[in-house]
Design a protein around this motif. Sequence first.
Motif, PDB file in Angstrom:
ATOM      1  N   THR A  14      -5.192   6.593  -7.869  1.00  0.00           N
ATOM      2  CA  THR A  14      -3.905   6.948  -8.480  1.00  0.00           C
ATOM      3  C   THR A  14      -2.780   6.138  -7.835  1.00  0.00           C
ATOM      4  OG1 THR A  14      -3.520   8.648  -6.823  1.00  0.00           O
ATOM      5  CG2 THR A  14      -4.573   9.354  -8.860  1.00  0.00           C
ATOM      6  N   GLY A  15      -3.076   5.600  -6.655  1.00  0.00           N
ATOM      7  CA  GLY A  15      -2.043   4.860  -5.936  1.00  0.00           C
ATOM      8  C   GLY A  15      -0.987   5.759  -5.331  1.00  0.00           C
ATOM      9  N   LEU A  16      -1.306   7.045  -5.226  1.00  0.00           N
ATOM     10  CA  LEU A  16      -0.303   7.981  -4.685  1.00  0.00           C
ATOM     11  C   LEU A  16      -0.606   8.419  -3.256  1.00  0.00           C
ATOM     12  CD1 LEU A  16       0.469  10.265  -7.744  1.00  0.00           C
ATOM     13  CD2 LEU A  16       2.038   8.754  -6.569  1.00  0.00           C
ATOM     14  N   GLY A  17      -1.870   8.297  -2.843  1.00  0.00           N
ATOM     15  CA  GLY A  17      -2.288   8.834  -1.547  1.00  0.00           C
ATOM     16  C   GLY A  17      -1.417   8.350  -0.396  1.00  0.00           C
ATOM     17  N   LEU A  18      -1.233   7.030  -0.292  1.00  0.00           N
ATOM     18  CA  LEU A  18      -0.501   6.504   0.863  1.00  0.00           C
ATOM     19  C   LEU A  18       1.012   6.671   0.704  1.00  0.00           C
ATOM     20  CD1 LEU A  18      -2.602   3.359   1.798  1.00  0.00           C
ATOM     21  CD2 LEU A  18      -2.515   5.568   2.946  1.00  0.00           C
ATOM     22  N   SER A  19       1.498   6.622  -0.535  1.00  0.00           N
ATOM     23  CA  SER A  19       2.958   6.809  -0.681  1.00  0.00           C
ATOM     24  C   SER A  19       3.334   8.244  -0.316  1.00  0.00           C
ATOM     25  CB  SER A  19       3.434   6.420  -2.075  1.00  0.00           C
ATOM     26  OG  SER A  19       3.238   7.464  -2.978  1.00  0.00           O
ATOM     27  N   ILE A  20       2.488   9.197  -0.690  1.00  0.00           N
ATOM     28  CA  ILE A  20       2.755  10.590  -0.316  1.00  0.00           C
ATOM     29  C   ILE A  20       2.619  10.742   1.208  1.00  0.00           C
ATOM     30  CG2 ILE A  20       1.775  12.929  -0.443  1.00  0.00           C
ATOM     31  CD1 ILE A  20       1.334  12.404  -3.435  1.00  0.00           C
ATOM     32  N   SER A  21       1.614  10.088   1.773  1.00  0.00           N
ATOM     33  CA  SER A  21       1.410  10.174   3.231  1.00  0.00           C
ATOM     34  C   SER A  21       2.630   9.613   3.963  1.00  0.00           C
ATOM     35  CB  SER A  21       0.168   9.380   3.639  1.00  0.00           C
ATOM     36  OG  SER A  21      -0.938   9.860   2.919  1.00  0.00           O
ATOM     37  N   ILE A  38       0.798  -1.237   0.000  1.00  0.00           N
ATOM     38  CA  ILE A  38       0.000   0.000   0.000  1.00  0.00           C
ATOM     39  C   ILE A  38       0.826   1.280   0.000  1.00  0.00           C
ATOM     40  CG2 ILE A  38      -2.144  -0.923   0.944  1.00  0.00           C
ATOM     41  CD1 ILE A  38      -1.180   0.024   3.694  1.00  0.00           C
ATOM     42  N   PHE A  39       2.072   1.223   0.531  1.00  0.00           N
ATOM     43  CA  PHE A  39       2.869   2.459   0.565  1.00  0.00           C
ATOM     44  C   PHE A  39       3.733   2.627  -0.701  1.00  0.00           C
ATOM     45  CE2 PHE A  39       2.173   1.579   5.133  1.00  0.00           C
ATOM     46  CZ  PHE A  39       1.472   2.739   5.438  1.00  0.00           C
ATOM     47  N   ASP A  40       3.656   1.643  -1.613  1.00  0.00           N
ATOM     48  CA  ASP A  40       4.410   1.764  -2.871  1.00  0.00           C
ATOM     49  C   ASP A  40       3.741   2.810  -3.756  1.00  0.00           C
ATOM     50  OD1 ASP A  40       5.838  -0.307  -1.937  1.00  0.00           O
ATOM     51  OD2 ASP A  40       5.154  -1.787  -3.407  1.00  0.00           O
ATOM     52  N   PRO A  41       4.558   3.668  -4.392  1.00  0.00           N
ATOM     53  CA  PRO A  41       3.943   4.644  -5.300  1.00  0.00           C
ATOM     54  C   PRO A  41       3.194   3.918  -6.423  1.00  0.00           C
ATOM     55  CG  PRO A  41       6.276   5.079  -5.002  1.00  0.00           C
ATOM     56  CD  PRO A  41       6.009   3.785  -4.339  1.00  0.00           C
ATOM     57  N   PHE A  42       2.060   4.426  -6.770  1.00  0.00           N
ATOM     58  CA  PHE A  42       1.227   3.930  -7.876  1.00  0.00           C
ATOM     59  C   PHE A  42       0.562   2.580  -7.620  1.00  0.00           C
ATOM     60  CE2 PHE A  42       4.716   6.481  -9.642  1.00  0.00           C
ATOM     61  CZ  PHE A  42       3.964   7.592  -9.982  1.00  0.00           C
ATOM     62  N   PHE A  43       0.677   2.074  -6.387  1.00  0.00           N
ATOM     63  CA  PHE A  43      -0.053   0.825  -6.133  1.00  0.00           C
ATOM     64  C   PHE A  43      -1.502   1.162  -5.822  1.00  0.00           C
ATOM     65  CE2 PHE A  43      -2.014  -2.171  -3.243  1.00  0.00           C
ATOM     66  CZ  PHE A  43      -1.943  -3.315  -4.008  1.00  0.00           C
ATOM     67  N   THR A  44      -2.400   0.595  -6.602  1.00  0.00           N
ATOM     68  CA  THR A  44      -3.821   0.829  -6.360  1.00  0.00           C
ATOM     69  C   THR A  44      -4.616  -0.407  -6.731  1.00  0.00           C
ATOM     70  OG1 THR A  44      -5.714   2.242  -6.853  1.00  0.00           O
ATOM     71  CG2 THR A  44      -4.156   1.915  -8.651  1.00  0.00           C
TER      72      THR A  44
END
Length: 494
Positions: A433-440, A419-425
Motif C-alpha cells: 500500500t506504500g503506507l507502512g513506512l509513512s505511518i511509521s 520510502i517514507f513518502d505516503p503511497f510509495f511502494t
Amino acid sequence: MVFEEIYMVQAYIENREEIQRNREINGATINISGRQRMLLQRTALFCFRFVYDRDENDRRIWRNRLIDTINLMEKSHQALIYGDPRMNLPGITSEAIRNMYFEAPMMADYHIREYIGAVENLIQSSVAELTPDNHYFNYIQNAASYELLDILDELVSEYEKESDTQLERLYGQQEALYRQIANAAAVAQAQNQQLAKLMSDLKQSQLQVIHAEKMSSLGQLLAGVAHEINNPVNFICSNLIFARQYAQELIGILNLYTQEYPTPPLDIQNEANAIELEFLVQDFPKLLDSMKLGTNRITNIVKAIKNFSRLDGVDLQIADIHESLDSTLVILQHRLKAKGEFSGIEIVKEYDKLPPVYCYPGQLNQVFMNILSNAIDVLETQPAPRIITIRTKLKQNRSVAIAICDNGLGMTEQVRAKIFDPFFTTKPIGKGTGLGLSISYNIIVEKHQGSIWCVSEPGKGTEFWIELPIEGESHSLNSAIIPETKIGFSEIPC
Ligand SMILES: Nc1ncnc2c1ncn2[C@@H]1O[C@H](COP(=O)(O)OP(=O)(O)O)[C@@H](O)[C@H]1O
Ligand SMILES: [Mg+2]
C-alpha cells in the motif's frame, strides 16, 4: 478568479480603450490645429498672389482659392471649438485652451474671425483698391507672419502639451493597473498552489486515517478474540493441574490393585490387553504434559496479542520495548517459521538492558510490525540464509535506539529516498500500500519526537533505525532522516 480581479482586468481593458480613444482625439486635435496654422500661411500667400497678379483670370483663380481656404479655416475653427464627431473632435475640453480662445490677451477666436473677415474684405475690394498698401492686405500679411501665427503656434503647442499629459496620466494608470493585476495573479497562483497542496495533504491524511482506523479496529478485534480465548484456556490450564493429580491418583490405585491382585480374572486381563493398559499408564502423564505445553503456548500467544493490540490513550504510557518487539515477533511467527520449501527466517536478538520508555505502545508495535513485515517481504523472495537482527541500545541514559536489520536485497538510492513518502511502494498491487513506512515515520517523529532513518544499499541488506526519547520527548536527534553518509554501517552503535 475573484470579483476583485475581474474588476481589475475590466478596468485595465477600459483604460486601454480610453488610451486608444484619447490617442485618436488628440491626434485629430493636433492635426487640425496644425492645419489652421498651415491655412493661415497659405491664405497670406494666396492674398499676395491675388493682389500682385495683373491677369484678370489668374486673379479669379486666386480669389476662388482664397474662398476655399478661408471656408476650410472657418470649418476647422468651428470644429475645434464646438466639436465634430466626424472629425473625432470633442470641442474644447480644457479650461486653459478655452481661455486662449476667448480671453485676453490671446483671444484667438476673435483674431481668427478678424483674419477671416479681412480676407473676405480683401476679396471684395475693387481692382483699384488692390494695391500693396491695401489696409486688409497689410493686416493679413502681418497677422500671418507674426501676431496670429504666434497665437496659433501657442495653441498648437498647448494642444500637444495637454495631449501628452493626458496620455501620460493614462499610461500611469495602465501601469498601476497592470501591476495590480500581476500581483493579484501571483497571489491567486500562490493560493491555488497552496490549496492544491492542502487538498493533496488532506487526501493523504484521510487515507492514512482510514488505514490507521482499519488497523485500530483490527487490533480491537484481535484483543477481543484474545480475551475470549483467554477464559477457556485459563480453565483448561487450571483443570489440567487437577487432571494430572487425578490421573496420578488413579494410576496409583491401579498399581495397588495390580500388586494386591497379580492375576485378575480373564475378562479384566483381556480388557487391559485391548486398551494396552501398560502403554496407557505410561503415556497418560506425557499426554497431559504436552497438553500443558500447548496451553502454555496459547497463553503466550494470547498475552502477545493482548500486548500487541494495546489501546493507546491520550497520554504516554510506560512500556517495555523488548516486550513490544517480542509480542510483534510472536504475531509474525507464522511468517517466520519454516514451511514446505521455505526454510524460515532466523531471528537474532541483541538486546541491551533498557529502562521502561514513555510512549504509545500500541502505535510503537505497529511501527515494529511494519518494519519487520517489510524485512520478511524481502527475505521471502530470496534463498537462505535469511536473518533478521534486532538490536537495542541505551544511549546516554536519555534515549533508546532500536535497529531492525535484514540481510535482504537492500535498496537503491532512488528507492531509499522515497520510502517514507505516503503511497510509495515497489510491491505489486494488492501486496503493497506504500503506507507502512509513512505511518511509521509519523508515529515516531510526530507522535514521539523521535527519529527514524534507514541505511541500505543494494546487496548489503537494510537497517532501520529508530531512536526514542525515554521520557517521551526528544533529547538528541530531532531530524527525522539522518543521511546515510552520517551514520554508516561501521558506526552502528549497538
Ligand atoms: N527491508 C526492506 N528491504 C528492501 N526494501 C524495503 C524494505 N523496507 C521497505 N522497503 C521499500 O520501501 C517501500 C515502502 O514500504 P512501505 O511504506 O512499508 O510500503 P509497502 O510495504 O506497502 O510497499 C517498499 O515498497 C520497499 O520498496
Ligand atoms: Mg510495508
